[in-house]
Write a protein that holds these residues in place. Structure first.
Motif, PDB file in Angstrom:
ATOM      1  N   ASP A  30      13.538  24.203 -37.468  1.00  0.00           N
ATOM      2  CA  ASP A  30      12.424  23.269 -37.357  1.00  0.00           C
ATOM      3  C   ASP A  30      11.501  23.777 -36.248  1.00  0.00           C
ATOM      4  O   ASP A  30      11.915  23.888 -35.090  1.00  0.00           O
ATOM      5  CB  ASP A  30      12.916  21.866 -37.020  1.00  0.00           C
ATOM      6  N   SER A  31      10.249  24.090 -36.609  1.00  0.00           N
ATOM      7  CA  SER A  31       9.368  24.798 -35.687  1.00  0.00           C
ATOM      8  C   SER A  31       8.010  24.130 -35.556  1.00  0.00           C
ATOM      9  O   SER A  31       7.497  23.550 -36.513  1.00  0.00           O
ATOM     10  CB  SER A  31       9.158  26.242 -36.158  1.00  0.00           C
ATOM     11  N   THR A  32       7.432  24.223 -34.361  1.00  0.00           N
ATOM     12  CA  THR A  32       6.022  23.931 -34.139  1.00  0.00           C
ATOM     13  C   THR A  32       5.390  25.223 -33.635  1.00  0.00           C
ATOM     14  O   THR A  32       5.935  25.875 -32.735  1.00  0.00           O
ATOM     15  CB  THR A  32       5.810  22.800 -33.126  1.00  0.00           C
ATOM     16  N   ILE A  33       4.258  25.585 -34.208  1.00  0.00           N
ATOM     17  CA  ILE A  33       3.645  26.882 -33.947  1.00  0.00           C
ATOM     18  C   ILE A  33       2.166  26.694 -33.638  1.00  0.00           C
ATOM     19  O   ILE A  33       1.476  25.932 -34.315  1.00  0.00           O
ATOM     20  CB  ILE A  33       3.796  27.803 -35.171  1.00  0.00           C
ATOM     21  N   SER A  34       1.682  27.387 -32.622  1.00  0.00           N
ATOM     22  CA  SER A  34       0.238  27.468 -32.382  1.00  0.00           C
ATOM     23  C   SER A  34      -0.118  28.931 -32.225  1.00  0.00           C
ATOM     24  O   SER A  34       0.607  29.703 -31.590  1.00  0.00           O
ATOM     25  CB  SER A  34      -0.165  26.680 -31.125  1.00  0.00           C
TER      26      SER A  34
END
Length: 250
Positions: A30-34
Protein backbone atom coordinates in the motif's frame (compact mmCIF):
# COMPACT_ATOMS: atom_id res chain seq x y z
CA UNK A 1 21.89 -12.27 -4.81
CA UNK A 2 21.98 -12.62 -1.04
CA UNK A 3 19.66 -15.31 0.35
CA UNK A 4 17.34 -15.52 -2.65
CA UNK A 5 16.93 -17.15 -6.05
CA UNK A 6 15.33 -15.55 -9.07
CA UNK A 7 11.70 -16.67 -9.54
CA UNK A 8 9.25 -16.52 -12.41
CA UNK A 9 6.55 -13.89 -11.77
CA UNK A 10 3.85 -16.60 -11.82
CA UNK A 11 5.44 -18.44 -8.90
CA UNK A 12 4.02 -18.00 -5.41
CA UNK A 13 6.95 -19.63 -3.65
CA UNK A 14 8.10 -18.06 -0.40
CA UNK A 15 11.38 -16.11 -0.61
CA UNK A 16 13.33 -15.30 2.54
CA UNK A 17 15.51 -12.18 2.70
CA UNK A 18 18.91 -12.04 4.37
CA UNK A 19 17.23 -9.93 7.07
CA UNK A 20 14.84 -12.79 7.89
CA UNK A 21 11.52 -11.68 6.37
CA UNK A 22 9.61 -14.06 4.08
CA UNK A 23 7.51 -12.80 1.15
CA UNK A 24 5.70 -14.22 -1.88
CA UNK A 25 5.45 -12.92 -5.45
CA UNK A 26 3.63 -10.82 -6.42
CA UNK A 27 4.39 -8.67 -3.34
CA UNK A 28 1.50 -6.32 -2.40
CA UNK A 29 2.31 -2.84 -1.05
CA UNK A 30 0.00 0.00 0.00
CA UNK A 31 1.76 3.13 -1.26
CA UNK A 32 1.44 6.89 -1.48
CA UNK A 33 3.66 8.44 -4.15
CA UNK A 34 4.54 11.99 -5.16
CA UNK A 35 6.75 12.69 -8.14
CA UNK A 36 7.97 15.40 -10.45
CA UNK A 37 9.21 14.59 -13.99
CA UNK A 38 11.91 17.00 -15.14
CA UNK A 39 13.65 17.63 -18.46
CA UNK A 40 17.33 16.69 -18.45
CA UNK A 41 20.30 16.60 -20.80
CA UNK A 42 19.92 13.49 -22.97
CA UNK A 43 23.62 12.65 -23.22
CA UNK A 44 24.14 12.99 -19.46
CA UNK A 45 21.09 10.81 -18.76
CA UNK A 46 22.28 8.20 -21.26
CA UNK A 47 25.58 7.99 -19.39
CA UNK A 48 23.74 6.80 -16.26
CA UNK A 49 21.99 3.88 -17.98
CA UNK A 50 23.25 0.29 -18.18
CA UNK A 51 23.87 -1.44 -21.52
CA UNK A 52 20.60 -2.38 -23.21
CA UNK A 53 18.66 0.76 -22.25
CA UNK A 54 18.37 4.19 -23.87
CA UNK A 55 16.67 7.34 -22.56
CA UNK A 56 13.24 8.12 -23.92
CA UNK A 57 13.63 11.11 -26.25
CA UNK A 58 11.45 13.86 -24.76
CA UNK A 59 12.64 16.54 -27.18
CA UNK A 60 15.76 17.57 -29.05
CA UNK A 61 18.66 16.57 -26.79
CA UNK A 62 16.23 16.10 -23.91
CA UNK A 63 15.57 13.17 -21.60
CA UNK A 64 13.18 12.88 -18.63
CA UNK A 65 14.20 12.33 -15.01
CA UNK A 66 11.79 11.37 -12.21
CA UNK A 67 12.18 12.43 -8.57
CA UNK A 68 9.83 10.32 -6.47
CA UNK A 69 9.05 10.21 -2.76
CA UNK A 70 7.00 7.28 -1.46
CA UNK A 71 5.58 5.90 1.78
CA UNK A 72 5.11 2.13 1.72
CA UNK A 73 2.83 0.39 4.22
CA UNK A 74 1.49 -3.16 4.76
CA UNK A 75 4.32 -4.59 2.64
CA UNK A 76 3.68 -8.22 1.82
CA UNK A 77 0.63 -8.19 4.07
CA UNK A 78 2.74 -6.94 6.98
CA UNK A 79 5.71 -9.24 6.40
CA UNK A 80 7.99 -6.20 6.11
CA UNK A 81 8.01 -3.13 8.37
CA UNK A 82 6.64 0.12 6.94
CA UNK A 83 9.26 2.31 5.26
CA UNK A 84 9.75 5.48 3.24
CA UNK A 85 11.65 5.77 -0.02
CA UNK A 86 13.12 8.18 -2.52
CA UNK A 87 13.86 7.19 -6.11
CA UNK A 88 15.73 8.91 -8.89
CA UNK A 89 14.63 7.34 -12.15
CA UNK A 90 15.32 7.98 -15.83
CA UNK A 91 12.64 7.48 -18.47
CA UNK A 92 14.14 4.69 -20.56
CA UNK A 93 13.30 1.77 -22.77
CA UNK A 94 15.14 -1.21 -24.16
CA UNK A 95 16.87 -0.79 -27.49
CA UNK A 96 19.30 1.32 -29.45
CA UNK A 97 18.79 5.10 -29.21
CA UNK A 98 18.67 5.43 -32.98
CA UNK A 99 15.40 3.49 -33.03
CA UNK A 100 13.63 5.40 -30.26
CA UNK A 101 11.25 8.11 -31.52
CA UNK A 102 10.46 11.35 -29.71
CA UNK A 103 7.64 10.75 -27.24
CA UNK A 104 6.15 12.59 -24.30
CA UNK A 105 7.27 11.05 -20.98
CA UNK A 106 3.63 11.41 -19.93
CA UNK A 107 2.83 8.59 -22.36
CA UNK A 108 5.73 6.32 -21.32
CA UNK A 109 5.97 5.00 -17.74
CA UNK A 110 9.11 2.93 -18.27
CA UNK A 111 11.98 4.05 -16.04
CA UNK A 112 15.42 2.87 -14.98
CA UNK A 113 15.96 3.13 -11.23
CA UNK A 114 19.35 4.82 -10.81
CA UNK A 115 19.34 5.49 -7.03
CA UNK A 116 16.87 4.51 -4.31
CA UNK A 117 17.43 5.48 -0.66
CA UNK A 118 15.09 3.83 1.88
CA UNK A 119 14.64 4.15 5.63
CA UNK A 120 15.23 0.57 6.88
CA UNK A 121 17.73 -2.21 6.32
CA UNK A 122 14.95 -4.72 5.64
CA UNK A 123 13.61 -2.41 2.88
CA UNK A 124 17.10 -2.23 1.39
CA UNK A 125 17.39 -6.02 1.35
CA UNK A 126 13.86 -6.31 -0.07
CA UNK A 127 14.60 -4.22 -3.14
CA UNK A 128 18.20 -5.28 -3.64
CA UNK A 129 17.83 -9.02 -3.22
CA UNK A 130 14.55 -9.52 -5.11
CA UNK A 131 15.09 -7.13 -8.04
CA UNK A 132 18.52 -5.50 -7.85
CA UNK A 133 17.19 -2.01 -7.09
CA UNK A 134 20.13 0.21 -5.98
CA UNK A 135 18.88 0.82 -2.45
CA UNK A 136 20.81 2.39 0.43
CA UNK A 137 19.64 3.17 3.96
CA UNK A 138 19.06 6.89 4.51
CA UNK A 139 17.06 9.45 6.48
CA UNK A 140 13.92 10.46 4.56
CA UNK A 141 11.40 12.96 5.84
CA UNK A 142 8.08 13.18 3.98
CA UNK A 143 5.38 15.58 5.07
CA UNK A 144 2.28 17.06 3.49
CA UNK A 145 0.90 20.46 4.34
CA UNK A 146 -1.67 22.61 2.55
CA UNK A 147 -1.80 20.26 -0.44
CA UNK A 148 1.97 20.25 -0.96
CA UNK A 149 4.10 17.17 -0.23
CA UNK A 150 7.74 17.71 0.71
CA UNK A 151 10.47 15.04 0.63
CA UNK A 152 13.89 15.64 2.22
CA UNK A 153 16.65 13.02 1.80
CA UNK A 154 19.87 12.77 3.81
CA UNK A 155 22.38 9.99 3.07
CA UNK A 156 25.36 9.27 5.34
CA UNK A 157 24.80 12.59 7.06
CA UNK A 158 24.88 14.61 3.82
CA UNK A 159 21.83 16.38 2.42
CA UNK A 160 21.04 14.89 -1.00
CA UNK A 161 18.01 16.96 -1.96
CA UNK A 162 14.67 18.36 -0.92
CA UNK A 163 11.77 18.60 -3.31
CA UNK A 164 8.13 19.56 -2.87
CA UNK A 165 5.19 18.99 -5.21
CA UNK A 166 1.65 20.37 -5.20
CA UNK A 167 -1.03 17.68 -5.24
CA UNK A 168 -3.02 17.60 -8.50
CA UNK A 169 -6.69 16.48 -8.63
CA UNK A 170 -6.99 12.70 -8.14
CA UNK A 171 -9.18 10.21 -10.03
CA UNK A 172 -9.60 6.42 -9.74
CA UNK A 173 -7.19 4.65 -12.06
CA UNK A 174 -5.54 1.30 -12.73
CA UNK A 175 -2.06 1.39 -14.24
CA UNK A 176 1.12 -0.59 -14.84
CA UNK A 177 4.40 0.91 -13.69
CA UNK A 178 7.42 -0.51 -15.51
CA UNK A 179 10.89 -0.23 -14.01
CA UNK A 180 14.29 -1.61 -14.97
CA UNK A 181 17.08 -2.71 -12.65
CA UNK A 182 20.29 -4.72 -12.90
CA UNK A 183 20.65 -7.86 -10.81
CA UNK A 184 23.66 -10.16 -11.03
CA UNK A 185 24.69 -8.36 -14.25
CA UNK A 186 21.27 -9.14 -15.77
CA UNK A 187 18.96 -6.33 -16.90
CA UNK A 188 15.49 -6.98 -15.48
CA UNK A 189 12.09 -5.53 -16.39
CA UNK A 190 9.59 -5.31 -13.51
CA UNK A 191 5.92 -4.64 -14.30
CA UNK A 192 4.02 -3.60 -11.15
CA UNK A 193 0.24 -3.22 -11.23
CA UNK A 194 -1.34 -0.31 -9.35
CA UNK A 195 -4.99 0.03 -8.38
CA UNK A 196 -6.10 3.20 -6.62
CA UNK A 197 -6.19 6.92 -7.32
CA UNK A 198 -3.81 8.93 -9.46
CA UNK A 199 -3.39 12.59 -10.31
CA UNK A 200 -1.21 14.04 -13.07
CA UNK A 201 -0.74 17.68 -14.02
CA UNK A 202 1.29 18.36 -17.17
CA UNK A 203 3.81 21.13 -17.89
CA UNK A 204 3.97 22.73 -14.48
CA UNK A 205 6.12 24.91 -12.24
CA UNK A 206 4.20 23.96 -9.08
CA UNK A 207 7.19 22.28 -7.45
CA UNK A 208 10.50 23.19 -5.82
CA UNK A 209 13.89 21.47 -5.77
CA UNK A 210 17.00 22.12 -3.70
CA UNK A 211 20.13 20.02 -4.25
CA UNK A 212 22.45 19.36 -1.32
CA UNK A 213 26.10 18.53 -0.84
CA UNK A 214 25.98 14.73 -1.17
CA UNK A 215 28.16 13.42 -4.05
CA UNK A 216 25.07 12.14 -5.87
CA UNK A 217 23.75 15.70 -5.91
CA UNK A 218 26.68 16.65 -8.14
CA UNK A 219 25.53 14.04 -10.64
CA UNK A 220 22.06 15.57 -10.56
CA UNK A 221 23.55 18.98 -11.27
CA UNK A 222 25.33 17.52 -14.29
CA UNK A 223 21.93 16.50 -15.71
CA UNK A 224 21.01 20.17 -16.12
CA UNK A 225 17.49 19.60 -14.80
CA UNK A 226 14.92 22.06 -16.10
CA UNK A 227 12.81 24.41 -13.96
CA UNK A 228 9.56 23.60 -15.78
CA UNK A 229 8.43 20.02 -15.23
CA UNK A 230 6.91 17.72 -17.80
CA UNK A 231 4.46 16.79 -15.04
CA UNK A 232 3.82 16.39 -11.37
CA UNK A 233 2.22 13.12 -10.31
CA UNK A 234 0.58 11.70 -7.20
CA UNK A 235 -0.64 8.16 -6.59
CA UNK A 236 -2.33 6.33 -3.72
CA UNK A 237 -3.25 2.67 -3.82
CA UNK A 238 -2.19 -0.96 -3.88
CA UNK A 239 0.90 -1.97 -5.84
CA UNK A 240 1.68 -5.59 -6.70
CA UNK A 241 5.30 -6.35 -7.61
CA UNK A 242 6.13 -9.59 -9.48
CA UNK A 243 9.60 -10.99 -9.93
CA UNK A 244 11.62 -9.34 -12.68
CA UNK A 245 12.00 -10.79 -16.16
CA UNK A 246 15.32 -10.60 -17.98
CA UNK A 247 15.05 -8.10 -20.84
CA UNK A 248 14.65 -10.01 -24.09
CA UNK A 249 13.14 -13.09 -22.45
CA UNK A 250 9.80 -14.26 -23.80
Amino acid sequence: MRGTERHDPTDADAVTLSTGQTLEFPVPIDSTISSVILPADWDAAAGLLPPGLSPVRAGLGTAAVWLMGAQHRNVGGGALADYDEFALMISATAGDPAGIPYVSPLLRTETYVWYMPVTTESARAFGDELWGYPKVVADIDIEERDGRRRTRVTVDGDHLLTFAVERPPMIPRDDTLITYAVQDETLLRIEADMVGEMGLWPYTTAFSLTLGEHPKAETLRSLDLGDRAFARLFGEGRLRFPAGKPVGAS
